[in-house]
Design a protein around this motif. Sequence first.
Motif, PDB file in Angstrom:
ATOM      1  N   TYR A   1     -25.442  -0.154   0.948  1.00 42.54           N
ATOM      2  CA  TYR A   1     -24.675   0.895   0.078  1.00 42.54           C
ATOM      3  C   TYR A   1     -23.397   1.293   0.424  1.00 42.54           C
ATOM      4  CZ  TYR A   1     -29.580   1.121  -1.501  1.00 42.54           C
ATOM      5  OH  TYR A   1     -30.823   0.776  -2.260  1.00 42.54           O
ATOM      6  N   ILE A   2     -23.147   1.220   1.756  1.00 42.27           N
ATOM      7  CA  ILE A   2     -21.841   1.584   2.194  1.00 42.27           C
ATOM      8  C   ILE A   2     -20.828   0.603   2.762  1.00 42.27           C
ATOM      9  CG2 ILE A   2     -22.713   1.789   4.583  1.00 42.27           C
ATOM     10  CD1 ILE A   2     -20.847   4.259   5.322  1.00 42.27           C
ATOM     11  N   ALA A   3     -21.501  -0.529   3.088  1.00 40.22           N
ATOM     12  CA  ALA A   3     -20.667  -1.611   3.705  1.00 40.22           C
ATOM     13  C   ALA A   3     -19.609  -2.169   2.574  1.00 40.22           C
ATOM     14  CB  ALA A   3     -21.611  -2.897   4.026  1.00 40.22           C
ATOM     15  N   PRO A   4     -20.168  -2.536   1.300  1.00 42.68           N
ATOM     16  CA  PRO A   4     -19.317  -2.951   0.497  1.00 42.68           C
ATOM     17  C   PRO A   4     -17.891  -2.031  -0.156  1.00 42.68           C
ATOM     18  CG  PRO A   4     -21.570  -3.281  -0.514  1.00 42.68           C
ATOM     19  CD  PRO A   4     -21.435  -2.220   0.682  1.00 42.68           C
ATOM     20  N   GLU A   5     -18.099  -0.765  -0.097  1.00 41.49           N
ATOM     21  CA  GLU A   5     -17.204   0.308  -0.273  1.00 41.49           C
ATOM     22  C   GLU A   5     -16.268   0.115   0.794  1.00 41.49           C
ATOM     23  OE1 GLU A   5     -18.173   4.158  -1.022  1.00 41.49           O
ATOM     24  OE2 GLU A   5     -19.492   3.885  -2.513  1.00 41.49           O
ATOM     25  N   LEU A   6     -16.531  -0.212   1.919  1.00 41.91           N
ATOM     26  CA  LEU A   6     -15.661  -0.396   3.265  1.00 41.91           C
ATOM     27  C   LEU A   6     -14.826  -1.483   2.902  1.00 41.91           C
ATOM     28  CD1 LEU A   6     -17.496   0.982   6.504  1.00 41.91           C
ATOM     29  CD2 LEU A   6     -15.467   1.919   5.255  1.00 41.91           C
ATOM     30  N   LEU A   7     -15.695  -2.552   2.760  1.00 43.66           N
ATOM     31  CA  LEU A   7     -15.081  -4.199   2.456  1.00 43.66           C
ATOM     32  C   LEU A   7     -13.734  -3.856   1.324  1.00 43.66           C
ATOM     33  CD1 LEU A   7     -18.105  -6.444   2.900  1.00 43.66           C
ATOM     34  CD2 LEU A   7     -16.226  -5.894   4.454  1.00 43.66           C
ATOM     35  N   ALA A   8     -14.629  -3.239   0.334  1.00 40.59           N
ATOM     36  CA  ALA A   8     -13.472  -3.071  -0.924  1.00 40.59           C
ATOM     37  C   ALA A   8     -12.331  -2.235  -0.562  1.00 40.59           C
ATOM     38  CB  ALA A   8     -14.130  -2.537  -1.878  1.00 40.59           C
ATOM     39  N   ALA A   9     -12.066  -1.113   0.183  1.00 42.10           N
ATOM     40  CA  ALA A   9     -11.130  -0.417   0.652  1.00 42.10           C
ATOM     41  C   ALA A   9     -10.235  -1.166   1.775  1.00 42.10           C
ATOM     42  CB  ALA A   9     -11.687   0.907   1.263  1.00 42.10           C
ATOM     43  N   PHE A  10     -10.921  -1.785   2.619  1.00 41.09           N
ATOM     44  CA  PHE A  10     -10.146  -2.874   3.446  1.00 41.09           C
ATOM     45  C   PHE A  10      -9.509  -3.951   2.925  1.00 41.09           C
ATOM     46  CE2 PHE A  10     -10.258  -5.782   6.850  1.00 41.09           C
ATOM     47  CZ  PHE A  10      -9.388  -5.516   7.862  1.00 41.09           C
ATOM     48  N   GLY A  11     -10.176  -4.505   1.835  1.00 37.08           N
ATOM     49  CA  GLY A  11      -9.418  -5.652   1.316  1.00 37.08           C
ATOM     50  C   GLY A  11      -8.450  -4.866   0.315  1.00 37.08           C
ATOM     51  N   GLN A  12      -8.173  -3.789  -0.022  1.00 37.51           N
ATOM     52  CA  GLN A  12      -7.035  -3.464  -0.833  1.00 37.51           C
ATOM     53  C   GLN A  12      -5.776  -3.574   0.303  1.00 37.51           C
ATOM     54  OE1 GLN A  12      -8.011   0.360  -2.608  1.00 37.51           O
ATOM     55  NE2 GLN A  12      -9.081  -0.597  -4.182  1.00 37.51           N
ATOM     56  N   GLN A  13      -6.169  -2.969   1.503  1.00 39.60           N
ATOM     57  CA  GLN A  13      -4.875  -2.912   2.577  1.00 39.60           C
ATOM     58  C   GLN A  13      -4.762  -4.541   3.174  1.00 39.60           C
ATOM     59  OE1 GLN A  13      -5.160  -0.290   5.805  1.00 39.60           O
ATOM     60  NE2 GLN A  13      -5.720   1.444   4.621  1.00 39.60           N
ATOM     61  N   PHE A  14      -5.736  -5.124   2.894  1.00 40.81           N
ATOM     62  CA  PHE A  14      -5.468  -6.528   3.605  1.00 40.81           C
ATOM     63  C   PHE A  14      -6.040  -7.532   2.587  1.00 40.81           C
ATOM     64  CE2 PHE A  14      -5.801  -3.689   7.054  1.00 40.81           C
ATOM     65  CZ  PHE A  14      -4.577  -4.095   7.852  1.00 40.81           C
ATOM     66  N   PRO A  15      -5.408  -7.735   1.360  1.00 40.42           N
ATOM     67  CA  PRO A  15      -5.835  -8.549   0.400  1.00 40.42           C
ATOM     68  C   PRO A  15      -6.157  -9.926   0.449  1.00 40.42           C
ATOM     69  CG  PRO A  15      -3.510  -8.106   0.113  1.00 40.42           C
ATOM     70  CD  PRO A  15      -3.944  -7.093   1.079  1.00 40.42           C
ATOM     71  N   GLY A  16      -5.300 -10.629   1.669  1.00 39.28           N
ATOM     72  CA  GLY A  16      -5.607 -11.804   2.041  1.00 39.28           C
ATOM     73  C   GLY A  16      -6.921 -12.073   2.856  1.00 39.28           C
ATOM     74  N   ILE A  17      -7.798 -11.027   3.021  1.00 36.76           N
ATOM     75  CA  ILE A  17      -8.766 -11.254   4.034  1.00 36.76           C
ATOM     76  C   ILE A  17     -10.055 -11.666   3.017  1.00 36.76           C
ATOM     77  CG2 ILE A  17     -10.690 -10.021   5.398  1.00 36.76           C
ATOM     78  CD1 ILE A  17      -7.865  -9.903   6.623  1.00 36.76           C
ATOM     79  N   GLU A  18     -10.885 -12.707   3.612  1.00 33.43           N
ATOM     80  CA  GLU A  18     -11.996 -13.477   3.143  1.00 33.43           C
ATOM     81  C   GLU A  18     -13.256 -12.609   3.825  1.00 33.43           C
ATOM     82  OE1 GLU A  18     -12.062 -17.330   3.188  1.00 33.43           O
ATOM     83  OE2 GLU A  18     -10.087 -17.784   2.855  1.00 33.43           O
ATOM     84  N   PHE A  19     -14.166 -12.276   3.097  1.00 34.11           N
ATOM     85  CA  PHE A  19     -15.401 -11.667   3.498  1.00 34.11           C
ATOM     86  C   PHE A  19     -16.623 -12.389   3.345  1.00 34.11           C
ATOM     87  CE2 PHE A  19     -12.438  -8.095   1.811  1.00 34.11           C
ATOM     88  CZ  PHE A  19     -12.072  -7.692   3.260  1.00 34.11           C
ATOM     89  N   GLY A  20     -17.528 -12.226   4.208  1.00 36.22           N
ATOM     90  CA  GLY A  20     -18.929 -12.490   3.888  1.00 36.22           C
ATOM     91  C   GLY A  20     -19.791 -11.592   4.716  1.00 36.22           C
ATOM     92  N   MET A  21     -21.054 -11.168   3.901  1.00 38.29           N
ATOM     93  CA  MET A  21     -21.870 -10.210   4.352  1.00 38.29           C
ATOM     94  C   MET A  21     -23.346 -10.693   4.065  1.00 38.29           C
ATOM     95  SD  MET A  21     -21.986  -6.271   2.747  1.00 38.29           S
ATOM     96  CE  MET A  21     -22.997  -6.530   1.442  1.00 38.29           C
ATOM     97  N   LYS A  22     -24.238 -10.579   5.202  1.00 35.73           N
ATOM     98  CA  LYS A  22     -25.469 -10.817   5.228  1.00 35.73           C
ATOM     99  C   LYS A  22     -26.379  -9.669   5.318  1.00 35.73           C
ATOM    100  CE  LYS A  22     -29.445 -13.386   5.419  1.00 35.73           C
ATOM    101  NZ  LYS A  22     -29.850 -14.243   4.411  1.00 35.73           N
ATOM    102  N   VAL A  23     -27.141  -9.359   4.564  1.00 31.10           N
ATOM    103  CA  VAL A  23     -28.108  -8.163   4.472  1.00 31.10           C
ATOM    104  C   VAL A  23     -29.555  -8.584   4.966  1.00 31.10           C
ATOM    105  CG1 VAL A  23     -28.978  -6.193   3.114  1.00 31.10           C
ATOM    106  CG2 VAL A  23     -26.711  -7.168   2.603  1.00 31.10           C
ATOM    107  N   SER A  24     -29.996  -7.859   5.862  1.00 31.02           N
ATOM    108  CA  SER A  24     -31.192  -8.111   6.415  1.00 31.02           C
ATOM    109  C   SER A  24     -31.893  -6.877   7.057  1.00 31.02           C
ATOM    110  CB  SER A  24     -31.139  -9.322   7.461  1.00 31.02           C
ATOM    111  OG  SER A  24     -30.598 -10.398   6.968  1.00 31.02           O
ATOM    112  N   ASN A  25     -33.151  -6.961   7.316  1.00 30.11           N
ATOM    113  CA  ASN A  25     -33.661  -5.777   8.097  1.00 30.11           C
ATOM    114  C   ASN A  25     -33.398  -5.690   9.554  1.00 30.11           C
ATOM    115  OD1 ASN A  25     -35.591  -7.585   9.789  1.00 30.11           O
ATOM    116  ND2 ASN A  25     -37.105  -7.196   8.157  1.00 30.11           N
TER     117      ASN A  25
END
Length: 332
Positions: free
Chosen positions: A123-147
């Motif tokens: 719930y929090i990680a995508p918001e952080l990634l989106a805000a970070f991506g606005q500052q650094f639009p060339g960054i590529e992201f990958g996110m793995k959600v697990s327990n």
Amino acid sequence: MNNQQNQEDKSRSFHSLLRHVTFRQLQIFSTVIRMKSFTKAADELFLAQPTISLQMKKLGEAIGLPLFQSSGKETRPTDAGQDLYAACRELFRTFENLETQLADRKGIRRGKLRLGVVTTAKYIAPELLAAFGQQFPGIEFGMKVSNRDEIIQRIQNGEDDLYVMGQVPDNEVDVEAIPFALNPLTVMVPRGHPLTRQKKPVPLHAVAEAPFLIREPGSGTRHAYLRLFEEQGLRPRIIMELSSNEAIKHAVASSLGISILSIHSLALEGTSGPIEVLETEQFPILRKWFLVYPRNRQLSLTAQKFLDFSVSQEQFITNRLVQLWPELARYL
């Protein structure tokens, strides 16, 4: 003389690897190990499986040792394969850093960031990634959600750059852990639940006596609140075990029972929807979110930028939580 001979042997072995091992083979090999399957690796890389098998045969011949072993339906590395996988990760990380450095010299912000995220942190990680991506639009992201247990396994395997966790591993793996945001746990009930009509704060024993929905073993949230119940000499009346926070939220909203979740889990619907935060003794549990990485790992430039950015957002995230649940301000 023996020393010189050893150095010459090592040099010949190294140059042999340079001649016979290609970067593409190492990429394929790493994908097979990560996916634990030749077939899944072929799908991810858009290659035919015979191509994968041929390249891995050539790589094994160049190394001179078996690289894979079968474990049921999964393909796992041998000891030599584990050594090669660790070397591949370091090699790829070096090239990613070089790519970032060269891009910075050109005035272009580029890089790659792989996050391993415990389930509640989705719930929090995508918001952080989106805000970070606005500052650094060339960054590529990958996110793995697990327990939590699976994330610890990913840390041990070095599969990601950073990990978002609510409970820092103690004995499983040696890590650096940097707190960056508040993660309050609260008791959540369906709107109009009988407990909402009791005198506040509701005693913890009343929560323990109500039908209770629990996360699966391996959840850090589950571990935190079960420890609290145990410390108070209580045991919740568990009626159902569910594998995700979303499943628990739907079950609570359907009046199947009550549960304990992070306030972050209500970020979309808010606290005025079908789920209500119950003012309860011993709650909220004021946990923290941590960015975690192996202690012996040097962060990539992109990962370090993301870590610094996340830490800088702590007050902003806290303010968002207070807006979501104003009662939280009393506990800060």
